[in-house]
Motif scaffolding. Structure first.
Motif, PDB file in Angstrom:
ATOM      1  N   PRO A   1      -1.668   3.834   5.774  1.00 14.53           N
ATOM      2  CA  PRO A   1      -1.369   2.191   6.022  1.00 14.53           C
ATOM      3  C   PRO A   1      -0.079   1.891   5.699  1.00 14.53           C
ATOM      4  O   PRO A   1       0.709   2.575   5.217  1.00 14.53           O
ATOM      5  CB  PRO A   1      -2.326   1.776   4.985  1.00 14.53           C
TER       6      PRO A   1
ATOM      7  N   GLN B   1      -3.979  -1.626   8.073  1.00 13.56           N
ATOM      8  CA  GLN B   1      -4.777  -0.417   7.997  1.00 13.56           C
ATOM      9  C   GLN B   1      -5.501   0.241   9.274  1.00 13.56           C
ATOM     10  O   GLN B   1      -5.640  -0.378  10.002  1.00 13.56           O
ATOM     11  CB  GLN B   1      -6.334  -0.934   7.061  1.00 13.56           C
TER      12      GLN B   1
ATOM     13  N   ALA C   1      -8.680  -0.632  10.486  1.00 16.52           N
ATOM     14  CA  ALA C   1      -9.166  -2.076  10.079  1.00 16.52           C
ATOM     15  C   ALA C   1     -10.318  -2.901  10.875  1.00 16.52           C
ATOM     16  O   ALA C   1     -11.045  -3.650  10.448  1.00 16.52           O
ATOM     17  CB  ALA C   1      -8.099  -3.108  10.103  1.00 16.52           C
TER      18      ALA C   1
END
Length: 332
Positions: free
Chosen positions: A160, A256, A259
Motif C-alpha cells: 500500500p 490499497q 481496495a
C-alpha cells in the motif's frame, strides 16, 4: 355476460378489479423501492433510535458515496444490456496510481484529473472490445478485471501507498471537508447524480442508451451510432469508478492494492434493487440512487443493532435475490 368480478368507484368512474390491480402494479413499479427504503428506515429506527441522528444520517451518505458513483456508471452499462465486472479493479488501479503520484510529489490538482482520464481510458478499452470487436461484455470485463488487478499489483509490488492526504490538501478535503455541514463526498455524489440524470433523461445520447437496451438491431437500423454509444457508457463507468477511487483513497489516506474487491457486486446489486432490468432498456437513475441508499442503510443499520457480519452477508444476498426475482416477474 362476462364476469367483471368486483368493481369499485373513483371520481364517478366505475373500474373493474383488473384495473385496480393494474393501478396497484403501476404504483409498485414507480414507488416500490422508495416504500422499501422508508420501511427499512422505520424498522431500524424503532430498533435503535440513534439511527436517525443527524450524525449517523450524514455518515450513511458518506459511506454510500463510493458505491453510489460506481452504481451510477453501472446503470448506463446495464441499460444497454451490458455488464461491467471491472469497476472494482479500475477503482483499485486508479486509486493506486493516484497514491503513487501524490507520494512522489505530484500536485493533487494534476494527479486527480489524470487518474480520471486513466479511468476513461480503461473504460474505453472495455467499450471498444465489446462494441467494435463484438465480444461479450461479461467475458471482456471479467478478463480486464483480472488484468487491471494484475497491473495494480505490478506497479505497487503489493504494498500500500500510505499517508496520501498528509501533504495533499485537496484529497484531505475530499475526506474530511464539508460545505455548510454537508460532507463533501455527499455533495460530489448528488452533483454527479444530477449531471448524469440530465444526460440520461434529457439528451439524444440518453435516448440512445435506452434504445440499444430495448433492441440493439432496431436502434442500429434507426441510424443510431450504437457502437459509439456502447463505448461511451463504458467510458462513463470507468470515470465513475476512478472518481470513487479518489474518494476511497482520500478516506483511507492510503492506496490499497485490493481496495476494489467486491465493489462490482454492490454496484450491480444497487442497480437491480433500484429497478433497472438486467435485460436492458428499462430503469431509472433515481431508482439506482434509492438502491444505493437501501444497501447503505442496511449495512449501517445492521451494524448499529449489532447483527453479526456473517448474518449481514446472508441478509444482503437475500435482498439482492429478492430484487432479481421481482425484476424477473415485472419483466414478464
Amino acid at each position: 355476460m362476462a364476469n367483471l368480478g368486483h368493481i369499485y368507484r373513483k371520481n364517478g368512474t366505475v373500474y373493474g378489479e383488473s384495473e385496480k390491480k393494474a393501478n396497484l402494479s403501476n404504483i409498485y413499479r414507480k414507488y416500490g423501492t422508495v416504500i422499501a427504503l422508508f420501511v427499512l428506515v422505520l424498522i431500524i429506527s424503532i430498533m435503535n433510535s440513534k439511527f436517525l441522528s443527524m450524525y449517523n444520517i450524514l455518515n450513511v451518505f458518506r459511506q454510500v458515496s463510493i458505491n453510489g458513483l460506481i452504481a451510477f456508471g453501472m446503470t448506463f452499462v446495464i441499460l444497454t444490456g451490458g455488464i461491467d465486472l471491472s469497476v472494482g479493479a479500475i477503482l483499485a488501479l486508479t486509486g493506486m496510481v493516484l497514491g503513487l503520484m501524490v507520494a512522489s510529489g505530484t500536485p493533487d490538482l494534476i494527479a486527480i484529473p489524470l487518474v480520471l482520464l486513466l479511468g476513461a481510458l480503461l473504460g474505453w478499452f472495455n467499450g471498444v472490445l465489446i462494441s467494435k470487436v463484438k465480444l461479450q461484455a461479461f467475458i471482456v470485463t471479467l478478463a480486464t478485471m483480472t488484468m487491471f488487478s494484475g497491473i495494480t499489483m505490478i506497479i505497487s509490488d503489493g504494498i500500500p501507498a500510505m499517508g496520501i492526504t498528509k501533504n495533499s490538501p485537496l484529497l484531505n478535503f475530499f475526506s474530511q471537508g464539508d460545505i455548510l455541514g454537508i460532507p463533501f463526498p455527499m455533495i460530489v455524489l448528488l452533483v454527479v447524480f444530477g449531471l448524469l440524470l440530465i444526460l440520461l433523461q434529457k439528451t439524444v445520447f440518453g435516448r440512445g442508451v435506452y434504445a440499444i437496451g430495448g433492441n440493439e438491431e432496431v436502434a442500429r437500423l434507426s441510424s443510431l451510432p450504437t457502437d459509439r454509444i456502447k463505448t461511451s457508457v463504458y467510458i462513463i463507468s470507468g470515470v465513475m469508478s476512478a472518481l470513487a477511487g479518489v474518494i476511497l483513497t482520500s478516506r483511507l489516506s492510503s492506496s490499497q492494492p485490493t481496495a476494489g474487491a467486491g465493489f462490482e457486486l454492490d454496484a450491480i446489486a444497487a442497480v437491480v434493487i433500484g429497478g433497472t432490468s438486467l435485460a436492458g432498456g428499462k430503469g431509472r437513475l433515481f431508482g439506482t440512487l434509492i438502491g444505493v441508499l437501501i444497501i447503505g442503510v442496511l449495512n449501517n443499520g445492521l451494524n448499529i443493532i449489532g447483527v453479526s457480519a456473517f448474518y449481514q452477508q446472508f441478509i444482503k444476498g437475500l435482498v439482492i435475490l429478492l430484487a432479481v426475482i421481482l425484476d424477473r416477474k415485472s419483466s414478464r
